[in-house]
Design an enzyme around this catalytic site. Structure first.
Site: not given
Ligand SMILES: Cc1ncc(COP(=O)(O)O)c(C=O)c1O
Length: 386
Positions: A44, A142, A171, A227, A271, A316-318
């Site tokens: 993600k 969450r 999680h 995960r 700046y 700065c920005m860039d």
């Molecule tokens: C539901 C869930 N599983 C797994 C992960 C992976 O976590 P990490 O990057 O700490 O391994 C995340 C990341 O935030 C998550 O939201």
């Protein structure tokens, strides 16, 4: 086929990232072997800044069974790019998008009964069922059905004619603080919920709980898969939950000196003149700024010729300026490293995160889209993104 398209003329860019996808694949392979179970690579947020599609390809080459994303649009992007294999959306998906999820064969997270009912209604008339993973809140506060109501959620999904119960997960909130008791408590609550599901014949194929820190420090919670996000990129889950040496960083962030000059004493730099030279000083300009993800704060640093130098004044920005007195030989065109290694010296994403009062996750996720990414490795296939 082995390709090596890292740095094909990076000198023409102002700032860029170099990403070694073979290292990402190796990290996935190592973590999967060590966990002894299935592996979901979490890609993600543009692969934590490393690039969604390249990270996904490299993870699949490394043996990832699943890919995890936060939003359905990330999953759709992966499918449109030809990525096959199971994908789970870990976050919220509007039930109205049921047909899109079915069309792209993407599994969705369901964390309460009303969401299950809405999704079931929206999926009526589709050719296939929507695959769902039930999410339980065992102590993260969450997304997730309260763990004590786990059976209600599982029964609701199992009784929905247009939904297929494919997974059950939770999680961890504090796995990156392995000494704390909360993760063991979460594991205990989740394990009890899995047992209740088994007793009622509602245990799905994929039961999962561990993030990266959980994978490394709570192997007893491996279940059917782990995960891993941060660890596949070779970044430490936290200071308290470091990676083993086999897992290595994937990304370097670089730029070049585009101006070098000596300014007289008392010269204001940038700046608001937040830096003023005390003597005749060598000042360099690097074309990287806060719009690239290099935070606008005092006290930034970089590597030039394998030595640490300070950013003079603000960002700065860039662009920003470097105090180059420690490197008298520095000249226009020299490579500057913001994250990564140079001539035996190193700046890590962890160190940058600490300097910015944040974590390595936010540093790489904050790398702007306009920073080109150069990829090396089997999964690269000649891509340049950004
Ligand atoms: C539901 C869930 N599983 C797994 C992960 C992976 O976590 P990490 O990057 O700490 O391994 C995340 C990341 O935030 C998550 O939201």
């Amino acid at each position: 086929m082995e390709t090596d398209n890292m740095n094909p003329g990076a000198e023409i860019y102002s700032t860029w990232c170099e990403i070694d996808l073979d290292v990402l694949s190796q990290n996935v392979r190592y973590l999967k072997k060590r966990s002894g179970t299935g592996m979901m690579a979490v890609v993600k947020a543009n692969g934590y800044g490393h690039g969604l599609v390249p990270a996904a390809r490299a993870a699949r080459l490394g043996g990832a069974d699943w890919l995890g994303v936060a939003r359905l649009e990330e999953a759709v992007w992966l499918r449109e790019e030809g990525i096959t294999g199971p994908i789970l959306v870990l976050g919220y998906t509007a039930p109205q998008r049921a047909s899109e999820a079915a069309h792209y064969d993407v599994s969705l997270t369901v964390y309460d009964r009303s969401l299950a009912a809405q999704l079931n209604r929206q999926a009526a008339g589709l050719k296939q069922k929507i695959k769902v993973h039930a999410k339980l809140d065992t102590g993260m506060g969450r997304l997730g059905e309260l763990v004590e109501n786990s059976q209600d959620l599982l029964r609701a999904i199992a009784g929905s004619e247009n939904l297929e119960l494919e997974g059950l997960f939770t999680h961890f909130a504090r796995a990156d603080e392995p000494e704390r008791p909360e993760t063991a408590e979460q594991i205990q609550r989740f394990s009890a919920a899995v047992r209740r599901a088994e007793q009622e014949g509602l245990r799905p194929r994929w039961v999962h709980a561990c993030n990266s820190a959980g994978t490394l420090y709570f192997p007893e919670a491996a279940f059917d898969m782990v995960r891993c996000g941060i660890a596949i990129y070779g970044l430490h889950p936290s200071n308290l939950a470091p990676l083993p040496p086999e897992v290595r960083p994937v990304l370097s962030w670089k730029t070049r000196l585009v101006s070098v000059k000596t300014l007289p004493p008392g010269s204001g730099i940038g700046y608001n003149h937040r830096y003023v030279t005390r003597a005749a000083e060598r000042i360099g300009v690097i074309p990287v700024g806060y719009a690239d993800g290099f935070r606008r704060r005092l006290g930034n640093f970089a590597l030039v010729a394998g030595k640490r130098v300070n950013v003079a004044g603000g960002v700065c920005m860039d662009q920003c300026m470097l105090q180059l007195d420690p490197i008298p030989q520095a000249q226009i065109g020299d490579e500057v490293v913001l994250i990564g290694a140079q001539a035996g010296e190193q700046i890590t994403a962890e160190e940058v995160g600490e300097a910015w009062g944040t974590i390595n996750y936010e540093v790489t996720c904050g790398l702007a889209a306009r920073v080109p990414r150069f990829y090396r490795g089997q999964a690269a296939g000649g891509m340049l993104i950004g």
